[in-house]
Design an enzyme around this catalytic site. Sequence first.
Site, mmCIF file in Angstrom:
data_model
loop_
_atom_site.group_PDB
_atom_site.id
_atom_site.type_symbol
_atom_site.label_atom_id
_atom_site.label_comp_id
_atom_site.label_asym_id
_atom_site.label_seq_id
_atom_site.Cartn_x
_atom_site.Cartn_y
_atom_site.Cartn_z
ATOM 1 C CB THR A 149 -3.680 -7.161 7.049
ATOM 2 O OG1 THR A 149 -4.941 -6.668 7.482
ATOM 3 C CG2 THR A 149 -2.811 -7.476 8.253
ATOM 4 C CD GLU A 150 1.865 -6.823 8.739
ATOM 5 O OE1 GLU A 150 2.967 -6.602 8.222
ATOM 6 O OE2 GLU A 150 1.515 -6.340 9.831
ATOM 7 C CG LEU A 151 2.036 -3.780 1.757
ATOM 8 C CD1 LEU A 151 3.143 -3.346 0.799
ATOM 9 C CD2 LEU A 151 0.844 -2.855 1.577
#
Lengths: 416, 398
Positions: A149-151
Amino acid sequence: MPAVCFYFQVHQPMRIKHYRLFDIGVDRDYFGERGEGNLNNERVLRKVANKCYLPANRLLLSLLHRHPEFKVSFSLSGVFLDAARQYLPELIFSFQQLVETGRVELLAETYYHSLSFLYSTDEFRQQVEKHRRLIEELFGVKPRVFRNTELIYNNEIAREAESLGFEALLAEGADHILEWRSPNFLYRPVGGRAIKILLKNYRLSDDLAFRFGERSWKEYPLTASKFAEWLTGHNGSSDVINLFMDYETFGEHQWEETGIFEFLVALPGELLSRRDNFFVTPGEAAARWEPVGELDVPHYVSWADIERDLSAWQSNEMQRKALESLYALEGAVLARQDLALLEDWRRLQTSDHFYYMCTKWFADGDVHKYFNPYESPYDAFISYMNVLHDMRLRLREAERRDEHHIAIKRPAAERQ
Amino acid sequence: MRVLMFGWEFPPFNSGGLGTACLGLTRALARLGVDVLFVLPKKLALDVDHCKILFADPSLTLLSFNSLLVPYISAEEYVQLRGKGAGRWSHSLQEEVVRYALLSRDIARNEHFDVIHAHDWLSFMAGIEAKRVSGKPLVVHVHATEFDRVGPGPISQFVYEVERRGMDEADWVIAVSEFTKRIIVDRYRVPERKIQVVHNGVDESDYLKETATPEVVKRLKDEGNSIVLFVGRITLQKGPDYFVRVAERILEFEPNVYFVIAGSGDMEGKIIEEVARLRLTDRFIFTGFLRGDDLHKVYRAADVYIMPSVSEPFGIAPLEAITHGVPTLISREAGVAEVLTHTLRVDFWDIDEMANKVVALLRHPELRKTLCLHAREELKRINWNEAAKKCVMLYNEL
């Protein structure tokens, strides 16, 4: 010979409606806003699909037909796919068409686009597995590359991804983890055996994602030939340039009027017309290149905000309280084996809920405000906590039902 | 630079936010090197027409002149206050406003100044007369209009006329918010270019004094009760009736809450009766009008501050609440909402939403803390120095 690796994130959260004190114990449809506003998930999905997903997919499909060398990759969150299946099945079809070309790679992620890795490894694994099954069911492919998630990334996540069998994972090429090194190569995480890291080239990615339509930017207007020239300039000093961004960049964050679609149409041709350029997907990149060094990332990085850390979701007391209260229910929710309850609890894990509660820069009216469907971070928190209150009521009701169940069953058993 | 300023009230002789605003602005002007001669109608014990009160700060001179023009007065109240045949006062409010205006001529003739600055309608005629006599430019400062004061009821034509004339004759009109600017444009037909918005501020140093919680409140809190606070005049404009209704709704969910009303006003009796009718008397505390330390103590004791104003050109009280570390819930339309983002907002009529938010504040200390933390940070930018700088810029353009 720099390769270009495109990765687009596709995600829409199930936003919680304006859920008030009076709805607790009465209304269990947390995500079912039907009104005109931006809390109406169906409405938002249709809007973004019309501005971005559908036209951009059509465009990519025609580019894939025109340029046999062109390739891209996506991660499609499970919550997004669920919403698409429910409200807009043609959207699923349009992604299926892309994947069928054989040149569109799909990545793995947590089904609920959650922060579960930070709170519960078990839950994290469940969600990755659930997402893998869904991708296989809808697209007939098995993701080999993971993106959290979201890097959100650190050494531990790399180890976990490796233990789950992934060949590579994506991360933000933040300056403070790279120091003097270039994001345009693959790296090996500390303690990793074979798994490789692909790093986002944030300067070139953000040129498209954030600056493309900005008239005050000195490079405005950014043409495809100029951008292709920049990429080609890395010839000889790079293996792969990773352009990672939200898919909504096309048509939603950068409106159609900025010329972003024309840019996208022209870019593959411009790149391919210059010597030695080619495209790869993340899985191909991992198979093709060896890591040039080891990356030690003990602290979390992400691709969010200028801080590129966890502060978008965890920087104030409201966010931390909401997250703690949510994950405190894990044991009780799982023990119930109630699918509706489990599904609601998991939808509440989507990172966007906590992003909406972020108070960093709120007063300055920046991107957090732009993406926030609530009047304020405080309003987001209030609705969220009211929903959690109702979740606890449901758990208590279920417990009581079970006790009751046992109580009336026992005499019968004794009779036997 | 010397400014001849006409007001209605000045602390410690104030009953509302106007006095607080005048004090904040004049002090900040003084810091910028502007001399202020502040003229104030006030009922004095002395049988003189006016007297100069000199402050320790030599750049501020307070000039009081004997009058019954108390702030927020209505024509009926004036007649009541005057009593039967009280010899030295004018027959009616209108005449007294005119008398103030006539007396201002003497002051304008005898004093040296560069600009005239008049606050709200009671002083507008004085400002106009001073301009006529001295030829100096006039700035009128609108803190509230007749439309704010009367709500949906009929306005006083006299007050409206005075306000309009003041704005017409002024060289600049200062509005305390965009909200007020819109009213001035729509209802008074003043051209937009003549109006400047100067938001009020707060001097945080005024409110940072450590104060003890009043004994009675302390006992309530020790027993696990929370305090929800209303500070303001008990009058239609401030929405005290909505405060009572939301209290009733909140108590359905959170029984351990006490509601404090700090203020007085024309609706006081009505509100007390309403509280009794709803059988909430044991949950309400009416403190009457408070100032200084007494007011600080009440703020300090509060867990939540609400401003359910029906019409609020600015609203300084939420800023005061924040300086005391109290989270705020305010009407969406309030002028202060233009500068304060770290607050909860509601429509004043939306009792359910107000209750929803107050109960959330009471239940979640994390919400209270996050709001206060950011609001206090934000408050550093909402100060009188900024307001004073804008005023000086306007003076210099005249």
